[in-house]
Design a protein around this motif. Structure first.
Motif, PDB file in Angstrom:
ATOM      1  N   ALA A   1      15.697  17.282  31.822  1.00  0.00           N
ATOM      2  CA  ALA A   1      16.436  18.214  32.690  1.00  0.00           C
ATOM      3  C   ALA A   1      15.590  19.466  32.897  1.00  0.00           C
ATOM      4  O   ALA A   1      15.902  20.530  32.373  1.00  0.00           O
ATOM      5  N   PRO A   2      14.508  19.355  33.681  1.00  0.00           N
ATOM      6  CA  PRO A   2      13.582  20.489  33.806  1.00  0.00           C
ATOM      7  C   PRO A   2      14.079  21.634  34.682  1.00  0.00           C
ATOM      8  O   PRO A   2      13.471  22.696  34.707  1.00  0.00           O
ATOM      9  N   GLU A   3      15.203  21.455  35.387  1.00  0.00           N
ATOM     10  CA  GLU A   3      15.626  22.446  36.373  1.00  0.00           C
ATOM     11  C   GLU A   3      16.168  23.724  35.763  1.00  0.00           C
ATOM     12  O   GLU A   3      16.123  24.767  36.374  1.00  0.00           O
ATOM     13  N   GLN A   4      16.779  23.650  34.573  1.00  0.00           N
ATOM     14  CA  GLN A   4      17.414  24.811  33.944  1.00  0.00           C
ATOM     15  C   GLN A   4      18.492  25.385  34.865  1.00  0.00           C
ATOM     16  O   GLN A   4      18.426  26.541  35.294  1.00  0.00           O
ATOM     17  N   PRO A   5      19.516  24.564  35.178  1.00  0.00           N
ATOM     18  CA  PRO A   5      20.498  24.955  36.195  1.00  0.00           C
ATOM     19  C   PRO A   5      21.286  26.216  35.874  1.00  0.00           C
ATOM     20  O   PRO A   5      21.601  26.989  36.778  1.00  0.00           O
ATOM     21  N   ILE A   6      21.600  26.457  34.617  1.00  0.00           N
ATOM     22  CA  ILE A   6      22.368  27.670  34.298  1.00  0.00           C
ATOM     23  C   ILE A   6      21.521  28.906  34.558  1.00  0.00           C
ATOM     24  O   ILE A   6      22.003  29.895  35.138  1.00  0.00           O
ATOM     25  N   ALA A   7      20.251  28.865  34.172  1.00  0.00           N
ATOM     26  CA  ALA A   7      19.365  30.007  34.430  1.00  0.00           C
ATOM     27  C   ALA A   7      19.180  30.220  35.929  1.00  0.00           C
ATOM     28  O   ALA A   7      19.141  31.368  36.398  1.00  0.00           O
ATOM     29  N   LEU A   8      19.089  29.132  36.700  1.00  0.00           N
ATOM     30  CA  LEU A   8      18.985  29.278  38.154  1.00  0.00           C
ATOM     31  C   LEU A   8      20.252  29.912  38.731  1.00  0.00           C
ATOM     32  O   LEU A   8      20.178  30.768  39.613  1.00  0.00           O
ATOM     33  N   TYR A   9      21.407  29.491  38.221  1.00  0.00           N
ATOM     34  CA  TYR A   9      22.672  30.090  38.652  1.00  0.00           C
ATOM     35  C   TYR A   9      22.689  31.590  38.320  1.00  0.00           C
ATOM     36  O   TYR A   9      23.038  32.420  39.170  1.00  0.00           O
ATOM     37  N   GLU A  10      22.309  31.938  37.087  1.00  0.00           N
ATOM     38  CA  GLU A  10      22.299  33.344  36.678  1.00  0.00           C
ATOM     39  C   GLU A  10      21.335  34.158  37.540  1.00  0.00           C
ATOM     40  O   GLU A  10      21.634  35.297  37.912  1.00  0.00           O
ATOM     41  N   LEU A  11      20.188  33.564  37.892  1.00  0.00           N
ATOM     42  CA  LEU A  11      19.247  34.247  38.771  1.00  0.00           C
ATOM     43  C   LEU A  11      19.866  34.492  40.140  1.00  0.00           C
ATOM     44  O   LEU A  11      19.747  35.594  40.692  1.00  0.00           O
ATOM     45  N   GLY A  12      20.556  33.493  40.687  1.00  0.00           N
ATOM     46  CA  GLY A  12      21.189  33.665  41.992  1.00  0.00           C
ATOM     47  C   GLY A  12      22.225  34.775  41.988  1.00  0.00           C
ATOM     48  O   GLY A  12      22.271  35.597  42.901  1.00  0.00           O
ATOM     49  N   VAL A  13      23.030  34.826  40.923  1.00  0.00           N
ATOM     50  CA  VAL A  13      24.047  35.880  40.817  1.00  0.00           C
ATOM     51  C   VAL A  13      23.374  37.247  40.733  1.00  0.00           C
ATOM     52  O   VAL A  13      23.743  38.177  41.460  1.00  0.00           O
ATOM     53  N   ALA A  14      22.398  37.384  39.854  1.00  0.00           N
ATOM     54  CA  ALA A  14      21.730  38.681  39.674  1.00  0.00           C
ATOM     55  C   ALA A  14      21.022  39.115  40.955  1.00  0.00           C
ATOM     56  O   ALA A  14      21.089  40.279  41.347  1.00  0.00           O
ATOM     57  N   ALA A  15      20.348  38.179  41.598  1.00  0.00           N
ATOM     58  CA  ALA A  15      19.621  38.521  42.827  1.00  0.00           C
ATOM     59  C   ALA A  15      20.581  38.951  43.928  1.00  0.00           C
ATOM     60  O   ALA A  15      20.314  39.914  44.646  1.00  0.00           O
ATOM     61  N   ALA A  16      21.709  38.272  44.049  1.00  0.00           N
ATOM     62  CA  ALA A  16      22.674  38.577  45.105  1.00  0.00           C
ATOM     63  C   ALA A  16      23.405  39.896  44.869  1.00  0.00           C
ATOM     64  O   ALA A  16      23.851  40.529  45.814  1.00  0.00           O
ATOM     65  N   THR A  17      23.517  40.315  43.605  1.00  0.00           N
ATOM     66  CA  THR A  17      24.201  41.575  43.312  1.00  0.00           C
ATOM     67  C   THR A  17      23.216  42.741  43.226  1.00  0.00           C
ATOM     68  O   THR A  17      23.615  43.861  42.963  1.00  0.00           O
ATOM     69  N   PHE A  18      21.960  42.452  43.429  1.00  0.00           N
ATOM     70  CA  PHE A  18      20.893  43.441  43.376  1.00  0.00           C
ATOM     71  C   PHE A  18      20.776  44.116  42.018  1.00  0.00           C
ATOM     72  O   PHE A  18      20.374  45.266  41.901  1.00  0.00           O
ATOM     73  N   LYS A  19      21.122  43.368  40.976  1.00  0.00           N
ATOM     74  CA  LYS A  19      20.890  43.792  39.590  1.00  0.00           C
ATOM     75  C   LYS A  19      19.369  43.879  39.405  1.00  0.00           C
ATOM     76  O   LYS A  19      18.638  43.043  39.918  1.00  0.00           O
ATOM     77  N   PRO A  20      18.880  44.878  38.679  1.00  0.00           N
ATOM     78  CA  PRO A  20      17.441  44.907  38.406  1.00  0.00           C
ATOM     79  C   PRO A  20      17.009  43.652  37.637  1.00  0.00           C
ATOM     80  O   PRO A  20      17.641  43.281  36.640  1.00  0.00           O
ATOM     81  N   ILE A  21      15.980  42.984  38.143  1.00  0.00           N
ATOM     82  CA  ILE A  21      15.475  41.770  37.515  1.00  0.00           C
ATOM     83  C   ILE A  21      13.960  41.767  37.502  1.00  0.00           C
ATOM     84  O   ILE A  21      13.313  42.395  38.344  1.00  0.00           O
ATOM     85  N   ALA A  22      13.418  41.069  36.521  1.00  0.00           N
ATOM     86  CA  ALA A  22      11.992  40.746  36.461  1.00  0.00           C
ATOM     87  C   ALA A  22      11.945  39.228  36.323  1.00  0.00           C
ATOM     88  O   ALA A  22      12.675  38.661  35.502  1.00  0.00           O
ATOM     89  N   VAL A  23      11.131  38.569  37.127  1.00  0.00           N
ATOM     90  CA  VAL A  23      11.161  37.110  37.182  1.00  0.00           C
ATOM     91  C   VAL A  23       9.765  36.541  36.997  1.00  0.00           C
ATOM     92  O   VAL A  23       8.808  36.983  37.637  1.00  0.00           O
ATOM     93  N   GLY A  24       9.701  35.535  36.131  1.00  0.00           N
ATOM     94  CA  GLY A  24       8.459  34.811  35.919  1.00  0.00           C
ATOM     95  C   GLY A  24       8.704  33.319  35.868  1.00  0.00           C
ATOM     96  O   GLY A  24       9.752  32.862  35.400  1.00  0.00           O
ATOM     97  N   VAL A  25       7.737  32.570  36.374  1.00  0.00           N
ATOM     98  CA  VAL A  25       7.805  31.115  36.404  1.00  0.00           C
ATOM     99  C   VAL A  25       6.503  30.590  35.808  1.00  0.00           C
ATOM    100  O   VAL A  25       5.425  30.907  36.302  1.00  0.00           O
ATOM    101  N   GLU A  26       6.624  29.824  34.735  1.00  0.00           N
ATOM    102  CA  GLU A  26       5.424  29.242  34.129  1.00  0.00           C
ATOM    103  C   GLU A  26       4.857  28.186  35.063  1.00  0.00           C
ATOM    104  O   GLU A  26       5.609  27.377  35.625  1.00  0.00           O
TER     105      GLU A  26
END
Length: 182
Positions: free
Chosen positions: A100-125
């Motif tokens: 299960a390489p997608e990490q769906p919960i983390a992707l969901y959390e990223l979508g919520v944070a990005a849409a609410t304009f919460k400060p985020i720092a994002v990295g992808v290995e």
């Protein structure tokens, strides 16, 4: 971490009330991937110390491996509240977990944070299965946000946001104190 202004709080632990503390939530892969959170905490401690600010930082570091507990609504609630209340969310999407390489919960959390304009720092290995999705979606909603491919650089982005947040809070506290003195 002894001698450090950094305090780590794990899943289901009470988040301490520390005056002037800034908070960062570590979001991203949890299952069948390297222990990137420990690396992130070490990098945060080092970069925060070198930033020269003495303001304390509380790191909210969730884990599904809570002694004596399996997945539960309490864990989800703890993460939800921590994500909502933190000053910045550091997202790291590591490669791994071939089932299960997608990490769906983390992707969901990223979508919520990005849409609410919460400060985020994002990295992808490099090698993360949904790297293009993360980059493309963020480019659409947060075109000024850089998606890093190195955990240290992602931590560096979080530290810069924490510094700016701390400086803004310091200015607000100074203004409030000046107004109270009048």
């Amino acid at each position: 971490m002894t001698g450090s202004p950094l305090q780590v709080v794990g899943s289901l632990e009470q988040v301490p009330s520390v005056p002037d503390a800034l908070t960062v939530f570590l979001a991203g892969g949890m299952r069948d991937c390297p222990d990137w959170r420990q690396w992130a905490v070490e990098a945060l401690a080092d970069q925060w110390r070198r930033s020269g600010t003495g303001r304390p930082v509380t790191v909210l570091s969730p884990s599904r491996a809570v002694p004596g507990r399996a997945f539960s609504p309490e864990l989800v609630r703890w993460e939800h509240e921590a994500l909502r209340s933190c000053d910045i969310v550091l997202f790291w999407f590591p490669r791994g977990n071939e089932k299960a390489p997608e990490q769906p919960i983390a992707l969901y959390e990223l979508g919520v944070a990005a849409a609410t304009f919460k400060p985020i720092a994002v990295g992808v290995e490099p090698g993360y299965a949904r790297s293009n999705d993360v980059t493309t979606q963020l480019r659409l909603i947060r075109p000024d946000l850089s998606v890093r491919h190195d955990l240290d650089a992602t931590v560096g982005d979080a530290v810069r946001v924490l510094r700016r947040t701390g400086e803004a809070l310091g200015a607000a506290y100074s203004t409030a104190a000046a107004l109270q003195a009048v």
